[in-house]
Every structure is written in structure tokens, then in C-alpha cells.
Write a protein that holds these residues in place. Structure first.
Motif, mmCIF file in Angstrom:
data_model
loop_
_atom_site.group_PDB
_atom_site.id
_atom_site.type_symbol
_atom_site.label_atom_id
_atom_site.label_comp_id
_atom_site.label_asym_id
_atom_site.label_seq_id
_atom_site.Cartn_x
_atom_site.Cartn_y
_atom_site.Cartn_z
ATOM 1 N N ILE A 137 0.849 -1.193 0.000
ATOM 2 C CA ILE A 137 0.000 0.000 0.000
ATOM 3 C C ILE A 137 0.886 1.245 0.000
ATOM 4 C CG2 ILE A 137 -1.828 1.244 1.190
ATOM 5 C CD1 ILE A 137 -2.688 -1.503 0.148
ATOM 6 N N LYS A 138 0.700 2.096 -1.004
ATOM 7 C CA LYS A 138 1.524 3.291 -1.143
ATOM 8 C C LYS A 138 0.651 4.436 -1.672
ATOM 9 C CE LYS A 138 5.609 4.893 -3.768
ATOM 10 N NZ LYS A 138 4.893 5.825 -4.665
ATOM 11 N N ARG A 139 0.892 5.628 -1.151
ATOM 12 C CA ARG A 139 0.136 6.774 -1.651
ATOM 13 C C ARG A 139 0.527 7.044 -3.102
ATOM 14 N NH1 ARG A 139 0.046 13.016 0.747
ATOM 15 N NH2 ARG A 139 -1.021 13.938 -1.055
ATOM 16 N N PRO A 140 -0.435 7.026 -4.023
ATOM 17 C CA PRO A 140 -0.110 7.212 -5.435
ATOM 18 C C PRO A 140 0.191 8.677 -5.754
ATOM 19 C CG PRO A 140 -2.482 7.012 -5.156
ATOM 20 C CD PRO A 140 -1.871 6.757 -3.805
ATOM 21 N N PRO A 141 0.955 8.922 -6.816
ATOM 22 C CA PRO A 141 1.381 10.287 -7.133
ATOM 23 C C PRO A 141 0.446 11.038 -8.072
ATOM 24 C CG PRO A 141 2.534 8.738 -8.542
ATOM 25 C CD PRO A 141 1.634 7.917 -7.662
ATOM 26 N N PHE A 142 -0.781 10.539 -8.263
ATOM 27 C CA PHE A 142 -1.670 11.113 -9.271
ATOM 28 C C PHE A 142 -2.012 12.580 -9.012
ATOM 29 C CE2 PHE A 142 -3.301 6.551 -9.154
ATOM 30 C CZ PHE A 142 -2.427 6.136 -10.148
ATOM 31 N N PHE A 143 -2.008 13.006 -7.749
ATOM 32 C CA PHE A 143 -2.467 14.359 -7.433
ATOM 33 C C PHE A 143 -1.324 15.287 -7.009
ATOM 34 C CE2 PHE A 143 -5.757 11.249 -5.951
ATOM 35 C CZ PHE A 143 -6.519 11.308 -7.105
ATOM 36 N N GLU A 144 -0.095 14.826 -7.167
ATOM 37 C CA GLU A 144 1.051 15.665 -6.815
ATOM 38 C C GLU A 144 1.093 16.894 -7.718
ATOM 39 O OE1 GLU A 144 4.560 13.308 -6.976
ATOM 40 O OE2 GLU A 144 4.016 12.060 -5.251
ATOM 41 N N GLY A 145 1.248 18.061 -7.105
ATOM 42 C CA GLY A 145 1.316 19.300 -7.873
ATOM 43 C C GLY A 145 -0.023 19.804 -8.353
ATOM 44 N N MET A 146 -1.104 19.182 -7.935
ATOM 45 C CA MET A 146 -2.437 19.602 -8.379
ATOM 46 C C MET A 146 -2.806 20.943 -7.759
ATOM 47 S SD MET A 146 -6.033 17.534 -8.041
ATOM 48 C CE MET A 146 -7.567 18.319 -8.505
ATOM 49 N N THR A 147 -3.481 21.786 -8.531
ATOM 50 C CA THR A 147 -3.938 23.093 -8.068
ATOM 51 C C THR A 147 -5.459 23.165 -8.135
ATOM 52 O OG1 THR A 147 -3.829 24.050 -10.290
ATOM 53 C CG2 THR A 147 -1.821 24.173 -8.932
ATOM 54 N N ARG A 148 -6.007 24.173 -7.475
ATOM 55 C CA ARG A 148 -7.449 24.380 -7.545
ATOM 56 C C ARG A 148 -7.869 24.815 -8.943
ATOM 57 N NH1 ARG A 148 -10.856 25.776 -3.094
ATOM 58 N NH2 ARG A 148 -9.987 25.200 -1.068
ATOM 59 N N GLU A 149 -6.990 25.550 -9.607
ATOM 60 C CA GLU A 149 -7.312 26.107 -10.914
ATOM 61 C C GLU A 149 -7.239 25.041 -12.000
ATOM 62 O OE1 GLU A 149 -4.861 27.360 -8.946
ATOM 63 O OE2 GLU A 149 -6.214 28.815 -7.973
ATOM 64 N N LEU A 150 -8.062 25.211 -13.016
ATOM 65 C CA LEU A 150 -8.082 24.289 -14.141
ATOM 66 C C LEU A 150 -6.858 24.526 -15.022
ATOM 67 C CD1 LEU A 150 -10.111 22.155 -15.220
ATOM 68 C CD2 LEU A 150 -10.947 23.898 -16.786
ATOM 69 N N PRO A 151 -6.076 23.480 -15.316
ATOM 70 C CA PRO A 151 -4.897 23.673 -16.172
ATOM 71 C C PRO A 151 -5.305 23.905 -17.626
ATOM 72 C CG PRO A 151 -5.202 21.347 -15.708
ATOM 73 C CD PRO A 151 -6.233 22.075 -14.889
ATOM 74 N N SER A 152 -4.424 24.539 -18.381
ATOM 75 C CA SER A 152 -4.701 24.772 -19.803
ATOM 76 C C SER A 152 -4.393 23.505 -20.596
ATOM 77 C CB SER A 152 -3.847 25.927 -20.323
ATOM 78 O OG SER A 152 -2.464 25.643 -20.142
ATOM 79 N N ILE A 153 -5.088 23.350 -21.730
ATOM 80 C CA ILE A 153 -4.859 22.195 -22.595
ATOM 81 C C ILE A 153 -3.519 22.357 -23.301
ATOM 82 C CG2 ILE A 153 -5.633 21.017 -24.691
ATOM 83 C CD1 ILE A 153 -8.482 21.487 -23.829
ATOM 84 N N LYS A 154 -2.708 21.316 -23.244
ATOM 85 C CA LYS A 154 -1.384 21.365 -23.869
ATOM 86 C C LYS A 154 -1.294 20.346 -24.999
ATOM 87 C CE LYS A 154 1.013 22.835 -19.635
ATOM 88 N NZ LYS A 154 2.075 22.499 -18.642
ATOM 89 N N SER A 155 -0.689 20.762 -26.093
ATOM 90 C CA SER A 155 -0.445 19.841 -27.195
ATOM 91 C C SER A 155 0.752 18.967 -26.858
ATOM 92 C CB SER A 155 -0.194 20.615 -28.490
ATOM 93 O OG SER A 155 -1.363 21.321 -28.879
#
Length: 812
Positions: A566-584
Motif C-alpha cells: 500500500i503506497k500513496r499514489p502520485p496522481f495528485f502531486e502538484g495539483m492546483t485548484r485552478e483548471l490547467p490549460s490544454i497542452k499539445s
């Protein structure tokens, strides 16, 4: 903001046992209701009850009422299932994600206690038992004890989850497989929530969730990521389904089994072509099939490709509820409600037959006894054709028996002294009927019990009860029937047959095979409600070992850095409240160049961890010995193991390599590396990655790690000729872009080697199923379809995935 339900005027009342219930009277909606397929009526009820103008709109209701037209037009629909079903291999990562979401919400200034299942969720810990101990009467118990110790970390974590999360039932290990527990105990058939009645429906993190359709509960498999979204109150987006009516007529031969029926139906439906469609069974012949028979047919949906194989509930369904010890008052309420809303079925009444997209027919009298498998259960050979097929299998590279026999390996086994040790997991869905045949057969043909060693993991906790009752009746236990493992026979390349009496006479299957009538009599006598009451009254308590587990009692899980499970996954590391912009995606390398029919097991194997794999090296660095590695399936709660196990299947064929193996090329250097090691090197070089694949990418059982693993490897887009339905949804849920070649095009037709660099421009205002361009550094450009099939898909992608979207929703 949610609006008042515009269909509240259709609420009516039912009184039962001194209690008044409300329900939506669906027949009042439209005169066309009575011609809708029964499965569509369940979708309609959900749309009516949940209509809030936000997730479910009036257009959803209107599109379902106009099903005769909309099912032909690829019309979009949103659906809220009544509940979610998880088994532990997929349930552990779901609970890990929920625990990590609580941390993320807490770190972003929100209330972590908001992270709870909104939709009722059931998790059944139905792990398979490994065989460490054999040749002793208590082998099964000892193996279960060892298995419990082996999985103690996972079980402790799940016990924490059972306490920490509301609206989640976690069924302890040893109770049976999730599908059998679902059928015998969890299935409500009709829900009652806040005094409102509505049909039971379910999505599960296993493709064989479809089994529950045999009891009139609409259900199918979804990806683990999509299931988590449903748990959090999100609706499923789908297309208004085409519904194939499968008419069953005639009577079944007394020696035919439900397996014969399901193999016949499976082969027929594969020929008809029902991929992605609903199949609904009707006709007078359905009454010939027990609920176990129907459940077995429904269970095979993944093999014939349908989303569901639905049997509306009838008297047999109500009788099954009574047999499995459902409360009689509840059974009466179920019948009252189903009759009131036109969901109760009399299969002999043709006036109740709905309109279908198309109708196909099966005469049960034409069903022949047959054999199938073990690797391809949708293939079948009639018993009368087995002699010739068996002879062909001896020399064919691949046959029904899946074995090759060389002359020097053919041998005769002494039928009295040499038997192979066997291990059997009874994951048969009509378990009682299949197992009931064993003592009936063994009455006529029993070998010395010392010739076989057994360790059996049972699919239902009820089985030991009636097994004991049968044993006392016939005077000897089921275990006296010696069986030889087909898997072991194949492994050592033997061609085998059996069946002689002590004086050398041949024993044919017809001499010992019981009739359906015999089985039905025994079932009625020995499979009784009291057994189900005894087993399921204590199901939530678990075994002594489960009760002794000491689990944390905190809202946030105290992650153990030393844990390898059991390990905390890194999926939400660096996540912000604001919606990120779409990147190509610019100048991406191809991590893998794959062909057709790459399954989720190729992408994220669940089996043993090879000793020379990156995952094994990681575990060895943690101080574990190979004996302690366990399996990928058991370590789904540890992303460090799972990402190293992504594309680690030894049968993976990467065109870069040209032979089977979990290898790829690091394109800049040309070095051949393990897939994980190559991805790690690309990450250090800040190089984005994509994958090129063929047809039916992601087929097989649904696995969330088949999308999570590629995401953690750095893959940001997959270009395929076609995707399996659930896997495409899982890719979207992880923020990976699914792209599809135009019809008739492929990597080969476009001349792509996979060693090019790719730029994929994603418009900021992209639309579902939009055609976009892929630029290759060789100078060529080719079109692909952006497989965001709905606006909801796009919403999830803009947030970086379903779970990120849910976190921001909880933060307001």
C-alpha cells in the motif's frame, strides 16, 4: 444548480406491511412505454428519478421514450446506476485512490470527510488461494491461513477503509467470489431509499459483472476509474443502446447442461454480431432455464461481446430470492413494484413482448452436449465430434485441448496409482448445479481417495453446507472423486483420456451423467434457505483472523513508507485548484509499437512477478525474497510495483523487438531495455511519449492499472485502429488522449515505423470525435479521430482525469 424534478407528478404510492412507499409510475409517461425493451425501461426509470437538469436532463428521458428511433442515431445518454460492485484486486486501488483524494482535498484546504462513496458500493474480498500445502485433510484451511498472512497489509488497509468510508460495505475474505455473493446476497432487485422504490442496477470493476442480469438486475463491467467516478455520484455517459431480442423456444434435452446452453448461445451471438449492444432474452423457452442457467448465460457477455445479456425477472426470480433467504415481506414488495411499473415478466405471454432492434431465435431442442476451453471458452465442440477433434488436437499446434504431443512424450498412466496433484478454484457461476453433478457422477464412478490431493477455493460460502448434507446422504464426501488438472496435463504436454471399470470395461459419460431432473430434485432437497441465512447473517463479521486485524481508526490513512503493498499514489502531486490549460504533445517518442488484440493483461499483468523484471528488482531492493514477491494483482495498491509491471507480460510482442517479451527500444540510443527502464530514461530527457497500437486495444478484463500504468510511464496519447470500450474510457479517465486512425488506415498503411517523433496539436476548443492532424518529423501529416466521445469525456480530460475533476468539485 440542480432544478426540481419535473417528473415528480408521476409519483405514486404502494403500501406493504404497514409502510407506504413511493415510486415513479413509468407507464404514465407515454403510450410507447409498453413496447420498450425491459432493459431500456430500467434506464428510463433512472433518468426519470434522477432528472436534475445538470447531470440528467429531460432530453435523456425523451430520448429513451423515443428509443425506437434514437437507438439508430448514436444518441447520447447519461445513466446513474443504483450501486457499484468491486472485487479486491480492483477494490484495493479504488480505496487507495479515495484515501489519496482525502489527502489531496485536505492539502488544498477542503474537508477530507467529503470524500466518501455517494453511490452505495460493495467490495468483496474474493482473493484466490495459492497452494502451499497439499496432501493433508486440512490443506485448504492451512492455505487460507498462509494466504491471510501473505495479504495482511492489504486486508488491514481494507479494514481501515470499511471504518473510514460511509456507504461502503466491505465483505471480508472467505465469503465467496464477488459475482456469487452479488447474486445470493448483495442484489436488491428493487432498492428502497428514503421511501422511494426503484430498480436495482449495478456497474462493477469486472467484465463478468454481467452475471447479475440473470436475476433481472441490469449491470455491466466498467473500468476501475469510471467506477470510482460513479461511487462519487457521477453519471455514466453512453449511447442509447441497440437491443437485440433473443427469443428462446422449445425444451432442453435432459442430459444438456447450462454450460451447453451458454456455449450454444455464445457461438450464435458471436455470429450475429452484438458487440456493444444489449441482448434481452424472451420467449417461452426462458422459463426452462433456472436463475443459475440464466446467470451463466449473462456471465458470458464478454465472450459474445454484448454490454449486457438481460433476463427480466419472473416467478423463477422471485422463487430464487426466497431460496436464498431474502425476507418474504421484501420479496412481496419486489413483486408489487415490478408489476406496477411493467418490469415483471411472464415469458409465456406474447402480449408482453417488446419491440427490439432485431430478433434472433434459439430452439433449446437443438442444443447439443459440448465441450469447450480451457483458453477460449467461446469456442465449442459437440460431444459427438470430440473423438475426431481430439485426434486432430494431438498433432495441431492449437486445438480445443491446447496441447501438442510429441511421440516420445506420449505415455500411458496407471489408472489406479498415478494421479496429478490438482488445484481448483470454483469460479463457476452456477456453482451449485455444476458441483451437484459431481456426487451424482461419483455414485457410479469413484477412485481411491488417496490418488488425488485437493485445495479448493469455493465461489459461494454456502457450498460447504450443502456439500456436508450431500456427504451424509450418500455416505462419502465429494472428495472421493479423483480429478486430474487439465492445466497440469497441458503444461507437461500429455494427451489423456480416462474411464474404465475395475474389470476393464469402458465407462462412457452417458453411463454416469445425471439428468437435469435429477439435479433439480437434489438442488431442491439440499440447497435450502437456512443455509443462506446461516452464511450471510455473519458475512460482515468475517473469520477469526479478520476480526483480529488491528486497523487504524483515523479519517486520513497513515501511509507506511516501508509498505510494499500500500503506497500513496502520485496522481495528485502538484495539483492546483485552478483548471490547467490544454497542452499539445510536441516531438513525442513512441514507447511501444504494438499490433492487434493487445489485452489489458499484456498492458498490466495480474500474475506472478518474474524474477528478472523491474518490479522484482524493486522488491528485492526492499529486502524481499522471490517467495515474498506475490503477484501483480495483489500489489495493485503500490504504484511503484505496478508502473514497473506495466507492459511486463512475457507474451507482449513489440514490433520494435520482433519477438515476445517485455522489451522496447530507447529510440535515441537504439538500446534494447525493459519497458520501464526505457520510460525512465525518456523521463530524465523530458521527452513526452505515445504508443502506436492496432485493433481492439485494451480488450480483455477491465483493469484500471492498464490506464494508470501507461500514464505513470509518461504515455500521453495512444493512436489505435480501434479501442475496447471500457479501456478507452479508462484512458480518458487518466487524462491519456485516445486517437483513432481513419477507417482503413494503420501504422503499416501510413508507413510509420514508430521511430519517428510525433506532434499532436490539441485545439483548446476541441469537440467530441473531432478529426485532428498528427505531424511526423519526417514531414508527413495524417488525420486521426479524437476519441473523446462525449462532452463529459472532454470535461474529464481538461481536468487531467476523472479523479482530479472530482477533487475540484469537492473544493467548490
Amino acid at each position: 444548480m440542480a432544478a426540481p424534478n419535473p417528473y415528480s407528478k408521476y409519483l405514486k404510492e404502494i403500501k406493504r406491511g404497514g409502510t407506504t412507499y413511493k415510486y415513479y409510475h413509468l407507464p404514465s409517461l407515454s403510450k410507447y412505454y409498453c413496447v420498450l425493451p425491459y432493459s431500456v425501461r430500467i434506464l428510463l426509470e433512472s433518468a426519470v428519478r434522477n432528472c436534475d437538469g445538470v447531470q440528467i436532463c429531460e432530453s435523456d428521458v425523451k430520448n429513451l421514450l423515443a428509443w425506437e428511433t434514437t437507438h439508430k442515431d448514436s444518441c447520447e445518454l447519461t445513466f446513474k446506476p443504483a450501486r457499484v460492485l468491486l472485487q479486491d484486486f480492483t477494490g484495493v486501488p479504488a480505496v487507495v485512490d479515495f484515501a489519496a483524494m482525502r489527502d489531496a482535498v485536505n492539502e488544498l484546504g477542503g474537508d477530507p470527510l467529503k470524500v466518501n462513496p455517494i453511490c452505495p458500493s460493495d467490495l468483496v474480498i474474493d482473493h484466490s488461494v495459492q497452494v502451499d500445502v497439499t496432501r493433508t485433510p486440512d490443506a485448504a484451511q492451512k492455505n487460507q491461513d498462509i494466504e491471510f498472512e501473505r495479504n495482511k497489509e492489504r486486508f488491514t488497509f481494507l479494514k481501515w477503509g470499511a471504518r473510514a468510508f460511509t456507504n461502503m460495505l466491505i465483505v471480508p475474505p472467505g465469503s465467496g467470489i464477488c459475482h456469487q455473493v452479488n447474486l445470493e446476497y448483495l442484489a436488491r432487485v428493487v432498492f428502497s431509499d428514503g421511501g422511494v422504490l426503484y430498480p436495482d442496477s449495478v456497474v462493477g470493476t469486472d467484465s463478468h459483472t454481467t452475471m447479475i442480469n440473470g436475476l433481472g438486475v441490469l449491470g455491466w463491467g466498467v473500468g476501475g476509474i469510471e467506477a470510482e467516478a460513479v461511487m462519487l455520484g457521477q453519471a455514466i455517459t453512453m449511447l442509447v443502446p441497440q437491443v437485440v431480442g433473443y427469443k428462446i423456444v422449445g425444451k432442453l434435452d435432459q442430459y444438456a447442461t447450462s454450460t451447453d446452453v451458454v456455449l450454444t448461445i455464445t457461438k450464435h451471438l458471436r455470429q450475429v454480431g452484438v458487440v456493444g449492444k444489449f441482448v434481452e432474452f424472451f420467449g417461452p423457452g426462458v422459463a426452462e432455464l433456472s436463475i443459475a442457467d440464466r446467470a451463466t448465460v449473462s456471465n458470458m457477455c464478454p465472450e459474445y461481446g454484448a454490454t449486457v445479456g438481460f433476463f427480466p425477472i419472473d416467478k423463477a426470480g422471485l422463487d430464487y430470492l426466497r431460496q436464498t433467504n431474502r425476507d418474504e415481506e421484501k420479496v412481496q414488495l419486489v413483486e408489487d413494484y415490478l408489476r406496477a411499473v411493467g418490469l415483471y415478466r411472464d415469458f409465456s405471454n406474447q402480449d408482453q413482448d417488446p419491440v427490439y432492434s432485431e430478433v434472433v431465435t434459439l430452439n433449446l431442442a437443438n442444443v447439443q452436449s459440448s465441450v469447450s476451453g480451457p483458453k477460449r471458452p467461446h469456442d465449442r465442440v459437440s460431444v459427438v465430434d470430440m473423438p475426431s477433434d481430439f485426434q486432430q488436437c494431438l498433432t495441431n499446434k492449437v486445438g480445443l485441448l491446447m496441447c501438442r504431443i510429441s511421440r516420445e512424450r506420449q505415455r500411458t498412466w496407471d489408472r489406479t496409482t498415478h494421479f496429478l496433484c490438482w488445484c481448483r478454484t470454483l469460479c463457476v457461476l452456477n456453482a451449485t448445479r455444476v458441483m451437484l453433478r459431481s456426487p451424482l457422477k461419483s455414485r457410479s464412478w469413484v477412485h481411491d481417495k488417496k490418488t488425488a490431493s485437493r485445495s479448493t477455493a469455493l465461489c459461494s460460502g454456502v457450498i460447504p453446507s450443502w456439500k456436508h448434507r450431500q456427504a451424509s446422504h450418500w455416505g462419502r464426501p465429494l472428495g472421493t472423486l479423483s480429478l486430474v488438472s487439465a492445466g497440469a496435463v497441458v503444461l507437461i504436454g500429455l494427451g489423456v483420456c480416462a474411464g474404465w471399470t475395475a474389470d476393464g470395461k469402458v465407462v462412457y459419460l452417458r453411463d454416469i451423467w445425471p439428468t437435469r431432473r435429477e439435479v433439480q430434485v437434489v438442488e431442491k432437497q439440499y440447497v435450502i434457505p437456512a443455509m443462506f441465512k446461516e452464511v450471510y447473517s455473519r458475512i460482515e463479521e468475517g473469520s477469526t483472523s479478520w476480526r483480529a486485524l488491528q486497523a487504524p481508526d483515523s479519517a486520513l490513512y497513515p501511509w507506511d513508507p516501508s509498505s510494499t503493498y500500500i503506497k500513496r499514489p502520485p496522481f495528485f502531486e502538484g495539483m492546483t485548484r485552478e483548471l490547467p490549460s490544454i497542452k499539445s504533445i510536441e516531438n513525442a517518442y513512441v514507447l511501444l509499437n504494438l499490433g492487434d488484440s493487445v489485452t489489458t493483461d499484456h498492458i498490466s499483468p495480474a500474475g506472478s512477478i518474474a524474477r528478472n523484471s523491474p518490479a522484482a528488482r524493486y522488491l528485492a531492493q526492499k529486502g524481499l525474497t522471490p517467495r515474498e514477491f506475490n503477484s501483480y494483482g495483489s500489489r495493485r495498491g503500490n504504484d511503484a510495483v505496478m508502473v514497473r509491471g506495466t507492459f511486463a507480460n512475457i507474451r507482449l510482442v513489440n514490433k520494435f523487438i520482433g519477438q515476445a517479451g517485455p522489451k522496447t527500444i530507447h529510440v535515441p540510443s537504439g538500446e534494447v531495455l525493459d519497458v520501464y527502464d526505457a520510460a525512465e530514461r525518456y523521463a530524465k530527457e523530458n521527452a513526452p511519449l505515445i504508443a502506436l497500437v492496432g485493433k481492439d486495444y485494451g480488450s480483455g478484463s477491465s483493469r484500471d492499472w492498464a490506464a494508470k500504468g501507461p500514464y505513470l510511464l509518461g504515455i500521453r496519447a495512444v493512436i489505435a485502429e480501434s479501442f475496447e470500450r471500457i479501456h478507452r474510457s479508462n484512458l480518458v479517465g487518466m487524462g491519456i488522449i485516445p486517437l483513432q486512425y481513419l477507417p482503413g488506415q494503420s501504422a503499416e498503411s501510413l508507413g510509420l515505423t514508430g521511430k519517428e517523433r510525433y506532434t499532436i496539436n490539441i485545439p483548446s476548443d476541441c469537440r467530441p470525435l473531432q478529426e485532428i492532424q498528427v505531424q511526423v518529423d519526417s514531414g508527413m501529416t495524417f488525420p486521426v479521430i479524437l476519441r473523446f466521445d462525449t462532452e463529459v469525456d472532454l470535461t474529464y480530460f481538461r481536468h487531467g482525469g476523472i479523479l482530479n475533476y472530482m477533487i475540484r468539485s469537492m473544493l467548490g
